[in-house]
Design an enzyme around this catalytic site. Structure first.
Site, mmCIF file in Angstrom:
data_model
loop_
_atom_site.group_PDB
_atom_site.id
_atom_site.type_symbol
_atom_site.label_atom_id
_atom_site.label_comp_id
_atom_site.label_asym_id
_atom_site.label_seq_id
_atom_site.Cartn_x
_atom_site.Cartn_y
_atom_site.Cartn_z
ATOM 1 N N SER A 242 13.537 38.570 -2.016
ATOM 2 C CA SER A 242 14.019 37.237 -2.342
ATOM 3 C C SER A 242 15.508 37.282 -2.701
ATOM 4 O O SER A 242 16.311 37.755 -1.911
ATOM 5 C CB SER A 242 13.153 36.652 -3.456
ATOM 6 O OG SER A 242 13.376 35.283 -3.602
ATOM 7 N N ASP A 466 7.789 31.266 5.561
ATOM 8 C CA ASP A 466 8.122 31.468 4.153
ATOM 9 C C ASP A 466 8.793 30.216 3.607
ATOM 10 O O ASP A 466 9.762 29.711 4.180
ATOM 11 C CB ASP A 466 9.066 32.674 4.036
ATOM 12 C CG ASP A 466 9.323 33.105 2.598
ATOM 13 O OD1 ASP A 466 9.189 32.273 1.683
ATOM 14 O OD2 ASP A 466 9.684 34.273 2.400
ATOM 15 N N HIS A 495 5.432 34.932 0.401
ATOM 16 C CA HIS A 495 6.748 35.393 -0.040
ATOM 17 C C HIS A 495 6.621 36.801 -0.618
ATOM 18 O O HIS A 495 5.727 37.085 -1.398
ATOM 19 C CB HIS A 495 7.275 34.430 -1.101
ATOM 20 C CG HIS A 495 8.690 34.661 -1.498
ATOM 21 N ND1 HIS A 495 9.739 34.565 -0.607
ATOM 22 C CD2 HIS A 495 9.242 34.970 -2.692
ATOM 23 C CE1 HIS A 495 10.870 34.800 -1.237
ATOM 24 N NE2 HIS A 495 10.600 35.057 -2.500
#
Length: 554
Positions: A242, A466, A495
Site C-alpha cells: 500500500s 483493488d 488489498h
C-alpha cells in the site's frame, strides 16, 4: 490511505491509491539520462543527500543493540527489539536526533542460507511494521521459504508508535461517537466539517512540534536507508504494501543503487499529478466498484445472510441502515460515520466479506451487539485509541506535507459533489478525511518525480479490482522503474495480496527473494479463492483475524 476503525482485523495498515493512471509525458533527457527538472530537484536536495550519507555511516558504525522486546510492542517470543538514531532534519545531520523503533526475527536457514534482512512497511502513512517479524515464530506458511534466507525486520516510521509519535488531537475526544454523517445535507453541514478539519490541522501544528515539518515520504525513505546501514546490509531488501509501495518508489528514486530486492504489493500511483489529491478522488470510484462486488457476493449467499437476493436489494438495505442509524444511532454510538468505518473493510479485504455480512445479518435478525462491538469505539481502550489517533495524525502530516493540495473550497466542493452522484459509498467521507490538507498550516512540497533504473529489478504485484490502490497505480510505477516486472492478479480485488494464498504469486515472490529471478515478461495470474460464507459473526471474525487481515485504522 488512512481509514476509520475496522474491529474485525488483526493488524494495522492504511491504504492509498488511485483508479486511473493519468499518464504524463516523459520529459526530454540530456546526454547523461537526466532531465533539467530532475537535476534541479537533485540540487535542491543536496544537503539532505549529504546528511543521509553521514547518518548512514554513523548508523553502520553503531549497529543496533538488540534486546528483548518491551511487553507492549506486540511481538512474539524470539523477536528482538532495538533503536536506530536518525536526524530530525537531514539537511542538519549533526543537529537534533530522533530514535526509530525496530525489531527482527532471525532467519531460520542458518548462516549458509542467510541473505540479509527483509525490511517491511505495511502502509499508511501511519502504519507500524513491528508485527511483521512475528511471521517467523508464527511459522506463517506463505513466508516459510523467505524466512530461511532473511531476518524479518519491522519498524515504526518517524512519528509512528514508538518512534517519536506525533498527535493532532486528544485521542479520547477524537474517537468519541457518534460523529456527524459525512454525507452533507446542506451547506451548513459542509461548513461544520470544514471547521472540524481546520481545528484538526491547527492541532497538528500545536501538538507535534518541530517533527511535523519533517514528516515526509522522502524523509521516511532516508530513514529506511539509515536502517539498512544499521542492520549491516550493503543493499536493501524491502517489502512495501500500500503506502509502503510509495515509500519504496521514493527510495528507488533517491537510492537506485542501494536496492538488492524490492517487492511492492498493491501500488500507490506515483504520478506527480496524482499525489495526493487526485489519488484520493480516484479511490472513491474504485471503492464503489469493489463495494458493488461485495454486494453481489452477499446476494449470491442470501440463503446464509438474508440481507437481499440481488445487489440492488442489498444496496437498499444499506441505505435503510444508514438512514436508521442517522436518525437513531445503534446503541447510541453507531451512526453513519461509524457504519462506514466498519463496512468499508469489505471493499478493502476479501477476508472481511463474511465477517461484515455476518454482523449485518445478526443486526437484521434483532441482535445489535455484534454491530456495536465492531463499529463503535472502545472508550476503555486508551492505548488503542492513542494508536488510532497517532495513525491518523501521521497520515495527514505526511500526505499534507508531501505535495501541493488545492487550497480553495470551490475545487473540493465541485469535485466531490460530482463524484458523489455516481460513487456515493466513500466520496464525502474521503473528502473530510483529507480536508485538513486544504487548510494545512505548514509549507507543502512539490511531489518527487519518480523515474529510476534500480540496481536490481523491482517486483510489482497488483490486483485488477483493488479498491484502496487501484490497478493503474501498479502500471504507472512499472513504467517509471526501468527493468521492473509486474505480476497482475486478474479479476481479484483484495488489498495486500502477498499475504494471500495464490501459488502463481507466492512462488514468484519466493523465487525473486531467494534467487533474485523475475520472469522474462510481465505475468497475469488467476484470482485467489473466493471467500466462503460464514453465518456466525464470532466465527467469521475469528477467520478474518486468522487470515491476518490488515485493518484500515482511523
Amino acid at each position: 490511505m488512512n481509514r476509520r476503525k475496522a474491529a474485525i482485523a488483526a493488524a494495522g495498515t492504511i491504504a492509498a491509491g488511485a483508479l486511473t493512471a493519468g499518464l504524463i509525458s516523459v520529459p526530454s533527457a540530456v546526454a547523461d539520462g537526466t532531465t533539467a527538472q530532475e537535476r534541479t530537484a537533485k540540487r535542491s536536495g543536496a544537503a539532505e543527500a549529504r546528511g543521509v550519507k553521514i547518518a548512514a555511516a554513523r548508523a553502520a558504525r553503531a549497529g543496533i543493540d538488540w534486546k528483548d522486546c518491551p511487553a507492549d510492542w506486540g511481538t512474539k517470543a524470539g523477536v528482538e527489539c532495538g533503536w536506530v538514531t536518525v536526524p530530525l532534519d537531514y539537511a542538519k545531520p549533526h543537529g537534533k536526533k530522533i530514535k526509530l523503533a525496530v525489531d527482527r526475527a532471525r532467519s531460520t536457514g542458518g548462516k549458509g542460507k542467510r541473505q540479509g534482512s527483509l525490511v517491511y512497511n505495511p502502509g499508511g502513512p501511519g502504519g507500524s511494521g513491528l508485527r511483521f517479524p512475528n511471521r517467523i515464530p508464527d511459522k506463517n506458511p506463505l513466508w516459510a521459504k523467505a524466512a530461511t534466507a532473511y531476518d524479518f525486520v519491522g519498524f515504526d516510521p518517524r512519528g509512528v508508535g514508538h518512534s517519536a509519535p506525533i498527535s493532532c488531537a486528544d485521542p479520547q475526544e477524537w474517537v468519541k461517537a457518534p460523529k456527524d454523517d459525512p454525507v452533507p445535507d446542506s451547506e451548513a453541514d459542509k461548513l461544520a466539517q470544514r471547521k472540524l478539519a481546520k481545528e484538526y490541522a491547527d492541532g497538528c501544528k500545536e501538538r507535534s512540534g518541530d517533527l511535523l515539518p519533517q514528516m515526509t515520504t522522502p524523509n521516511a525513505a532516508r530513514d529506511l536507508d539509515v536502517i539498512r546501514a544499521a542492520l549491516g546490509d550493503k543493499k536493501l531488501n524491502f517489502l512495501g504494501v500500500s503506502y509502503g509501495t510509495y515509500m519504496g518508489a521514493v527510495y528507488a528514486e533517491l537510492f537506485p543503487g542501494h536496492i538488492r530486492r524490492m517487492v511492492t504489493d498493491s501500488v500507490v500511483n506515483p504520478s506527480r499529478r496524482k499525489i495526493w489529491y487526485d489519488v484520493n478522488l480516484d479511490q472513491d470510484i474504485a471503492f464503489q466498484t469493489r463495494w458493488d462486488d461485495w454486494k453481489k457476493w452477499v446476494a449470491e449467499h442470501d440463503d446464509v445472510y438474508g440481507i437481499g437476493s440481488t445487489p440492488d436489494k442489498v444496496e437498499a438495505k444499506w441505505r435503510e441502515l444508514r438512514a436508521t442509524a442517522k436518525k437513531d444511532p445503534v446503541g447510541g454510538v453507531v451512526g453513519p460515520a461509524e457504519l462506514l468505518g466498519f463496512f468499508q473493510s469489505a471493499p478493502y479485504y476479501d477476508s472481511a466479506w463474511a465477517a461484515v455480512a455476518s454482523v449485518w445479518s445478526a443486526y437484521l435478525k434483532g441482535d445489535e451487539q455484534p454491530l456495536i462491538e465492531a463499529a463503535a469505539p472502545d472508550m476503555s481502550d486508551v492505548a488503542g485509541n492513542k494508536r488510532s489517533e497517532n495513525g491518523n495524525a501521521v497520515y495527514n502530516a505526511v500526505e499534507c506535507n508531501d505535495a501541493k493540495w488545492p487550497r480553495d473550497w470551490k475545487t473540493w466542493d465541485r469535485d466531490n459533489t460530482r463524484l458523489h452522484e455516481k460513487y456515493p459509498f466513500l466520496t464525502w467521507a474521503n473528502a473530510w478525511m483529507n480536508y485538513p490538507c486544504a487548510v494545512w498550516p505548514l509549507k507543502q512540497h512539490d511531489a518527487l518525480e519518480i523515474r529510476a533504473k534500480t540496481s536490481h529489478p523491482v517486483l510489482l504485484i497488483q490486483a485488477t479490482r483493488d479498491a484502496a490502490t487501484p490497478y493503474p497505480g501498479g502500471v504507472e510505477l512499472h513504467k517509471r522503474l526501468k527493468g521492473s516486472r509486474l505480476i497482475t492478479e486478474k479479476d481479484a480485488g483484495s488489498h495486500g495480496i502477498t499475504n494471500l494464498k495464490n501459488p502463481c504469486i507466492n512462488e514468484r515472490v519466493d523465487a525473486y527473494l531467494l534467487k533474485g529471478t523475475v520472469d522474462a515478461e510481465d505475468v497475469t495470474c488467476a484470482p485467489h479463492a473466493t471467500p466462503q460464507p460464514v453465518k456466525s459473526p464470532a466465527k467469521a471474525t475469528a477467520k478474518a483475524k486468522a487470515a491476518q487481515v490488515p485493518a484500515p485504522t482511523p
